[in-house]
Write a protein that holds these residues in place. Structure first.
Motif, PDB file in Angstrom:
ATOM      1  N   HIS A   1       0.838  -1.201   0.000  1.00 40.05           N
ATOM      2  CA  HIS A   1       0.000   0.000   0.000  1.00 40.05           C
ATOM      3  C   HIS A   1       0.879   1.259   0.000  1.00 40.05           C
ATOM      4  CE1 HIS A   1      -3.594  -2.439   0.712  1.00 40.05           C
ATOM      5  NE2 HIS A   1      -2.827  -3.148   1.506  1.00 40.05           N
ATOM      6  N   SER A   2       1.963   1.186  -0.757  1.00 42.35           N
ATOM      7  CA  SER A   2       2.850   2.344  -0.901  1.00 42.35           C
ATOM      8  C   SER A   2       2.227   3.357  -1.850  1.00 42.35           C
ATOM      9  CB  SER A   2       4.211   1.891  -1.420  1.00 42.35           C
ATOM     10  OG  SER A   2       4.058   1.201  -2.650  1.00 42.35           O
ATOM     11  N   ARG A   3       2.911   4.484  -2.027  1.00 45.82           N
ATOM     12  CA  ARG A   3       2.370   5.585  -2.823  1.00 45.82           C
ATOM     13  C   ARG A   3       3.351   5.994  -3.911  1.00 45.82           C
ATOM     14  NH1 ARG A   3      -1.336   9.278   1.114  1.00 45.82           N
ATOM     15  NH2 ARG A   3      -1.941   7.653   2.562  1.00 45.82           N
ATOM     16  N   ALA A   4       2.812   6.713  -4.888  1.00 48.37           N
ATOM     17  CA  ALA A   4       3.651   7.156  -5.999  1.00 48.37           C
ATOM     18  C   ALA A   4       4.559   8.304  -5.604  1.00 48.37           C
ATOM     19  CB  ALA A   4       2.768   7.580  -7.182  1.00 48.37           C
ATOM     20  N   ARG A   5       4.197   9.047  -4.555  1.00 45.68           N
ATOM     21  CA  ARG A   5       5.020  10.165  -4.091  1.00 45.68           C
ATOM     22  C   ARG A   5       5.296  10.005  -2.599  1.00 45.68           C
ATOM     23  NH1 ARG A   5       2.299  15.698  -5.377  1.00 45.68           N
ATOM     24  NH2 ARG A   5       0.543  14.665  -4.343  1.00 45.68           N
ATOM     25  N   ASN A   6       6.303  10.728  -2.140  1.00 46.15           N
ATOM     26  CA  ASN A   6       6.667  10.647  -0.718  1.00 46.15           C
ATOM     27  C   ASN A   6       5.975  11.737   0.084  1.00 46.15           C
ATOM     28  OD1 ASN A   6       8.033  12.804  -1.780  1.00 46.15           O
ATOM     29  ND2 ASN A   6       9.945  12.407  -0.704  1.00 46.15           N
ATOM     30  N   ASP A   7       4.687  11.958  -0.193  1.00 45.67           N
ATOM     31  CA  ASP A   7       3.934  13.028   0.468  1.00 45.67           C
ATOM     32  C   ASP A   7       3.177  12.549   1.699  1.00 45.67           C
ATOM     33  OD1 ASP A   7       2.221  11.429  -0.941  1.00 45.67           O
ATOM     34  OD2 ASP A   7       1.004  13.053  -1.765  1.00 45.67           O
ATOM     35  N   ALA A   8       3.438  11.329   2.136  1.00 48.54           N
ATOM     36  CA  ALA A   8       2.769  10.815   3.336  1.00 48.54           C
ATOM     37  C   ALA A   8       3.811  10.221   4.276  1.00 48.54           C
ATOM     38  CB  ALA A   8       1.717   9.778   2.958  1.00 48.54           C
ATOM     39  N   GLN A   9       4.904  10.943   4.465  1.00 50.65           N
ATOM     40  CA  GLN A   9       5.981  10.497   5.339  1.00 50.65           C
ATOM     41  C   GLN A   9       6.178  11.536   6.437  1.00 50.65           C
ATOM     42  OE1 GLN A   9       9.366   9.815   2.798  1.00 50.65           O
ATOM     43  NE2 GLN A   9       8.488   7.981   1.868  1.00 50.65           N
ATOM     44  N   TYR A  10       5.810  11.154   7.648  1.00 50.79           N
ATOM     45  CA  TYR A  10       5.864  12.067   8.785  1.00 50.79           C
ATOM     46  C   TYR A  10       6.703  11.431   9.885  1.00 50.79           C
ATOM     47  CZ  TYR A  10       2.011  14.373   6.386  1.00 50.79           C
ATOM     48  OH  TYR A  10       1.239  15.020   5.441  1.00 50.79           O
ATOM     49  N   CYS A  11       7.769  12.090  10.238  1.00 49.41           N
ATOM     50  CA  CYS A  11       8.674  11.587  11.268  1.00 49.41           C
ATOM     51  C   CYS A  11       8.893  12.693  12.298  1.00 49.41           C
ATOM     52  CB  CYS A  11       9.990  11.159  10.648  1.00 49.41           C
ATOM     53  SG  CYS A  11      11.030  10.196  11.756  1.00 49.41           S
ATOM     54  N   TYR A  12       8.807  12.362  13.579  1.00 50.46           N
ATOM     55  CA  TYR A  12       8.885  13.342  14.651  1.00 50.46           C
ATOM     56  C   TYR A  12       9.917  12.912  15.688  1.00 50.46           C
ATOM     57  CZ  TYR A  12       4.417  14.849  12.694  1.00 50.46           C
ATOM     58  OH  TYR A  12       3.437  15.292  11.844  1.00 50.46           O
ATOM     59  N   VAL A  13      10.587  13.889  16.245  1.00 47.88           N
ATOM     60  CA  VAL A  13      11.506  13.665  17.347  1.00 47.88           C
ATOM     61  C   VAL A  13      11.049  14.530  18.510  1.00 47.88           C
ATOM     62  CG1 VAL A  13      13.881  13.885  18.165  1.00 47.88           C
ATOM     63  CG2 VAL A  13      13.441  13.123  15.825  1.00 47.88           C
TER      64      VAL A  13
END
Length: 639
Positions: free
Chosen positions: A242-254
């Motif tokens: 269920h990957s995507r064509a763009r990297n517009d759904a990558q959220y990483c938090y510190v």
């Protein structure tokens, strides 16, 4: 000659405008700084109003602790903050803002108005930034309202660099989403030009992620909640299918702060390695909690980059945590994940060559090149162990008993052909304890992928489990199984070689012959026995036992091409895995291959014991489930 310029102090306004160049890149930058201030104030509800993409107006209303009347003017002064007071505070900063530059920078390039009321105050106070006047009484129930108008009104050259209104608003909306994901306990609403874009109610992290990334993301993502020492990782990562064509759904938090860190991005990319199809991108929403003293957030003006004191430890922790979450065997929830049986404990059936009638195709050891080379001995059936056959027979027996005769029927013993399969197909993974159970007890055990019913066009396996119908792409599933077995065998330096009854001789060019001689040790390590038969011929005398159903010539050519281009010294883990994936693809069962029912069940059982069996080596799904409810809807049952 012109006299040298003298050194002088810059005026405060110019200093603020220079600082604004680093902090205020576009309207979204202003919105981010103001939202972080509202969250640091302990707000539980925030309302955002934007006009013309944020260039004309950004108004943020919160219900936080507010600002005292005497501190309103100080809040617009550079390096004035309530969040840190010493170097020790800076090294352990736990708030989103801490530099005291945001409001001063915004006030230097836009018209800024502050209205705030603290708890217990008789009324609110308002301060207009550009006039520098004293605060005036105002009406406000509680909290703070920050209003920014006419961005870059006094620096028109910078305003020309802004994009179209729709583009700037898209950046603003993305900024709100990034912050909202990290603060699910805060209600947030966003309106643009008087029209509400979205309203996010208070909730938990999963509900907030579903509201922003979609419910399908939560449904098709793996939950992560793990820790090691002072670091913890929580969140969701999508399955590769269920990957995507763009990297517009990558959220990483510190520590609640959205970051774009190269180290973390690399760890996540490596965790998804050999599971993504083509140029697809994974979706994830992950939160890293770490001791503030172990991370430096003061390395970038926008605070989107961080520096870890022990970067390697953080990289390895994130990599292994995500990889483990994605490695759950097919058909099982993460909590049910099982460890694949080792070679020493896995039950296997003794492989005995099947008797075959004499054939002229195998009689002559002499042969020419690729056109008339002798055929090598290869079995056309797949490997099935007794436990797999018994499980299937018991399942079919129980089904017959439930619908017809109550008398027990003994499970037929496996035939000689079923018992004497080669290693072309993986062994089934039932335990000896399961094999020793009575036939009546076996069907009650949960088999995540069920039991095979039939083949469809020689491509798909149709199986039945408790939920309904399971469809399996047999080539993709077998490819993943072989790939994982090859990786494990190579890591243990135990890749067994299966000698061919008659060597496969093929025509080769000078580069292929030279590569075979130069990299003979590497070839043996990979389970190949390739020797030169002359200046233009190579003979494949042995192939990896796991791949003996594949065409040895195709395997040899693919392998020699990789070694000729990259050499052994450049066979890094990534390159090595690409090579093994190619070998597994050549060795996997092909479409239109007719399988017996026990062979299909052996494949299903091995899928359940193989990590990452939900996807093939190229990231394509290997199986899907159609529930009984979905089937009922297709046929309008119950209506």
């Amino acid at each position: 000659m012109k006299p040298p310029p003298s050194i002088h102090l810059l005026p405060d306004l110019l200093i603020s405008q220079i600082a604004a160049g680093e902090v205020v890149e576009r309207p979204a930058s202003v919105l981010k700084e103001l939202l972080e201030n509202a969250l640091d104030a302990g707000s539980s509800a925030i309302q955002i109003q934007i006009e013309e993409g944020g260039v004309k107006l950004i108004r943020i209303s919160d219900d936080g602790c507010g600002i005292a009347r005497d501190e309103l003017a100080l809040a617009l002064t550079r390096h004035a903050t309530s969040k840190i007071a010493s170097l020790d505070d800076l090294e352990h900063v736990a708030t989103l803002g801490f530099r005291g530059e945001a409001l001063a920078s915004v006030a230097s390039v836009a018209r800024l108005t502050l209205t705030s009321r603290q708890a217990g105050a008789n009324h609110a106070w308002r301060l207009v930034g550009e006039t520098g006047a004293t605060p005036e009484p105002a009406a406000l129930a509680a909290g703070t309202v920050v209003e920014m108008r006419d961005l870059y009104y006094n620096t028109p050259a910078r305003r020309k660099f802004l994009k179209a209104e729709a583009t700037e608003f898209a950046h603003c909306a993305e900024t709100v989403k990034r912050i909202a994901l990290a603060h699910p306990g805060v209600a947030i609403s966003l309106a643009h030009n008087g029209r509400t874009s979205f309203q996010l109610a208070k909730g938990d992290a999963a509900a907030r992620a579903g509201a922003i990334l979609g419910d399908d993301f939560i449904a098709e993502a793996r939950r992560i909640d793990t820790g090691a020492g002072p670091i913890r990782l929580v969140g969701h990562c999508s399955l590769p299918a269920h990957s995507r064509a763009r990297n517009d759904a990558q959220y990483c938090y510190v520590n609640g702060r959205f970051v774009r860190d190269k180290l973390l991005a690399h760890a996540l990319r490596e965790a998804y390695q050999d599971m993504l199809h083509g140029s697809r991108h994974p979706a994830y929403c992950l939160f890293i909690e770490i001791d503030p003293a172990a991370v430096d957030v003061n390395v970038h003006p926008a605070k989107t980059e961080v520096r870890f004191r022990d970067s390697r430890a953080v990289h390895q922790f994130v990599f292994h945590a995500v990889q483990k979450a994605l490695s759950t065997p097919a058909g099982r929830a993460p909590a049910e994940a099982i460890v694949p049986l080792s070679a020493s404990t896995a039950p296997t059936a003794q492989a005995i060559p099947s008797p075959r009638p004499p054939s002229p195709a195998y009689s002559s050891p002499s042969g020419g090149g690729a056109g008339n080379r002798p055929r090598f001995m290869r079995q056309e059936s797949l490997n099935v162990s007794e436990p797999a056959a018994r499980a299937y027979y018991a399942f079919s027996q129980a089904a017959q008993e439930a619908t017809s005769t109550p008398a027990p029927v003994a499970a037929p013993a496996p035939t000689a052909t079923e018992h004497a399969r080669t290693e072309a197909m993986p062994q089934a993974s039932e335990s000896p304890q399961a094999a020793q159970q009575s036939p009546a007890a076996l069907p009650t055990e949960e088999a995540p992928l069920g039991y095979a019913l039939a083949q469809l066009h020689g491509i798909y396996i149709l199986a039945q489990n408790r939920q309904g119908l399971v469809l399996v792409d047999m080539h993709a599933a077998h490819e993943r199984i072989l790939y994982e077995k090859l990786k494990a065998a190579l890591d243990q330096r135990q890749v067994p070689t299966q000698a061919l009854l008659i060597p496969a001789v093929f025509s080769a060019n000078a580069i292929e012959v030279a590569s075979a001689e130069e990299h003979s040790e590497a070839l043996h390590a990979l389970g190949f026995d390739i020797a030169a038969m002359g200046p233009t011929q190579l003979a494949v005398r042995g192939t990896p036992a796991l791949l003996q159903a594949a065409d040895p010539t195709e395997l040899a050519r693919a392998l020699l091409a990789e070694l000729a281009e990259h050499g052994v010294s450049q066979l890094t883990t990534a390159r090595r895995n690409e090579l093994l994936a190619t070998m597994a693809c050549h060795g996997a069962v092909r479409a239109r291959r007719q399988l017996a029912i026990p062979e299909m069940n052996a494949l299903l059982r091995q899928m359940e014991a193989t990590e990452r069996a939900d996807q093939c080596n190229h990231g394509r799904p290997t199986w899907t489930q159609l529930s009984l409810a979905e089937l009922d809807r297709l046929f309008l049952r119950g209506r």
